[in-house]
Design a protein around this motif. Sequence first.
Motif, short mmCIF file in Angstrom:
data_model
loop_
_atom_site.label_atom_id
_atom_site.label_comp_id
_atom_site.label_asym_id
_atom_site.label_seq_id
_atom_site.Cartn_x
_atom_site.Cartn_y
_atom_site.Cartn_z
N LEU A 197 0.85 -1.18 0.00
CA LEU A 197 0.00 0.00 0.00
C LEU A 197 0.90 1.24 0.00
O LEU A 197 1.78 1.37 0.85
N PRO A 198 0.71 2.15 -0.95
CA PRO A 198 1.58 3.33 -1.02
C PRO A 198 1.54 4.15 0.27
O PRO A 198 0.49 4.31 0.90
N THR A 199 2.69 4.70 0.64
CA THR A 199 2.83 5.47 1.87
C THR A 199 1.81 6.59 2.01
O THR A 199 1.23 6.76 3.08
N ASP A 256 14.60 0.13 7.47
CA ASP A 256 13.59 0.26 6.42
C ASP A 256 13.71 1.64 5.76
O ASP A 256 13.67 1.76 4.53
N LYS A 257 13.87 2.67 6.55
CA LYS A 257 14.02 4.03 6.01
C LYS A 257 15.35 4.19 5.27
O LYS A 257 15.40 4.86 4.24
N LEU A 258 16.40 3.59 5.77
CA LEU A 258 17.70 3.65 5.08
C LEU A 258 17.61 2.93 3.73
O LEU A 258 18.19 3.39 2.74
N SER A 259 16.90 1.82 3.69
CA SER A 259 16.70 1.11 2.43
C SER A 259 15.91 1.96 1.45
O SER A 259 16.21 2.01 0.25
N LYS A 318 17.07 3.40 -2.24
CA LYS A 318 16.28 3.31 -3.47
C LYS A 318 16.16 4.69 -4.13
O LYS A 318 16.30 4.81 -5.35
N CYS A 319 15.91 5.71 -3.34
CA CYS A 319 15.80 7.07 -3.88
C CYS A 319 17.12 7.51 -4.52
O CYS A 319 17.12 8.11 -5.61
N ILE A 320 18.22 7.21 -3.87
CA ILE A 320 19.54 7.56 -4.41
C ILE A 320 19.77 6.84 -5.73
O ILE A 320 20.23 7.43 -6.72
N ALA A 374 14.15 13.42 0.24
CA ALA A 374 14.19 14.44 1.28
C ALA A 374 13.40 14.00 2.51
O ALA A 374 13.84 14.21 3.65
N ALA A 375 12.26 13.36 2.31
CA ALA A 375 11.44 12.88 3.43
C ALA A 375 12.18 11.79 4.22
O ALA A 375 12.14 11.80 5.46
N GLN A 376 12.84 10.87 3.53
CA GLN A 376 13.58 9.81 4.23
C GLN A 376 14.72 10.42 5.04
O GLN A 376 14.94 10.04 6.20
N GLU A 377 15.46 11.34 4.43
CA GLU A 377 16.58 11.98 5.14
C GLU A 377 16.08 12.71 6.39
O GLU A 377 16.67 12.60 7.47
N ARG A 378 14.96 13.43 6.26
CA ARG A 378 14.39 14.15 7.40
C ARG A 378 13.97 13.17 8.50
O ARG A 378 14.30 13.35 9.67
N ASP A 379 13.24 12.13 8.11
CA ASP A 379 12.77 11.15 9.09
C ASP A 379 13.93 10.45 9.80
O ASP A 379 13.87 10.21 11.01
N LEU A 380 14.98 10.14 9.06
CA LEU A 380 16.14 9.48 9.66
C LEU A 380 16.84 10.39 10.67
O LEU A 380 17.21 9.94 11.76
N ARG A 381 16.99 11.65 10.34
CA ARG A 381 17.62 12.61 11.27
C ARG A 381 16.75 12.78 12.53
O ARG A 381 17.27 12.90 13.64
N GLN A 382 15.43 12.78 12.33
CA GLN A 382 14.51 12.96 13.47
C GLN A 382 14.52 11.77 14.42
O GLN A 382 14.09 11.89 15.57
#
Length: 194
Positions: free
Chosen positions: A78-80, A136-139, A143-145, A160-168
């Motif tokens: 299911l899409p995010t 999961d977020k790093l994976s 994929k985005c990279i 950008a969303a993954q990077e933000r979430d990972l930093r948070q």
Amino acid sequence: MAEYNFYGMVSRMKYIARWGLMRNNRTENLSEHALEVAMIAHGLGAVRNRLYGGQVDLGQLALCAIYHDASEIITGDLPTPVKYYSDEIRGAYKQVERIADERLLGMLPEELRPDFARYFEPFADPEVEQLVKAADKLSALAKCIEEEKSGNTEFGAAKAAQERDLRQMRLPEVDYFLEKLMPGYYRSLDEMEG
């Protein structure tokens, strides 16, 4: 003698495409994703144990990561934006995932189920759950990279969303991974071997 379909079903992870709403230069399937998340989770656990005084069970961590999205064999990916549209949808989807996990576990002989159930969500160990989510977020970031490297700008906002979430997450092992291990995803084969 009874027959059980667990492994036949789990082998179908390779038929579940991820990132369904996005234009992909290369389709990623659930089986590939599970392996990558398991490898990254194992790495995060090793960093936590070696550098930050953790004692996470690396085997449990890797196995939880392998099965973390297994319910998608039944539910699909299911899409995010849909999955997290509202708290009500998120809660309902979590319930659907639990039912799908129970269905998968029901495809095992009863005497084996306890050896598998602990690797399905919800995880018994919050530390394992935290590291699997980070992996999961790093994976997803990887994929985005990969998509950006191949000229696909469709994944810019997701990156950008993954990077933000990972930093948070404010996890030192995630910061370590981003600084020391993630750069390899940006490099070509020749740059990695050089």
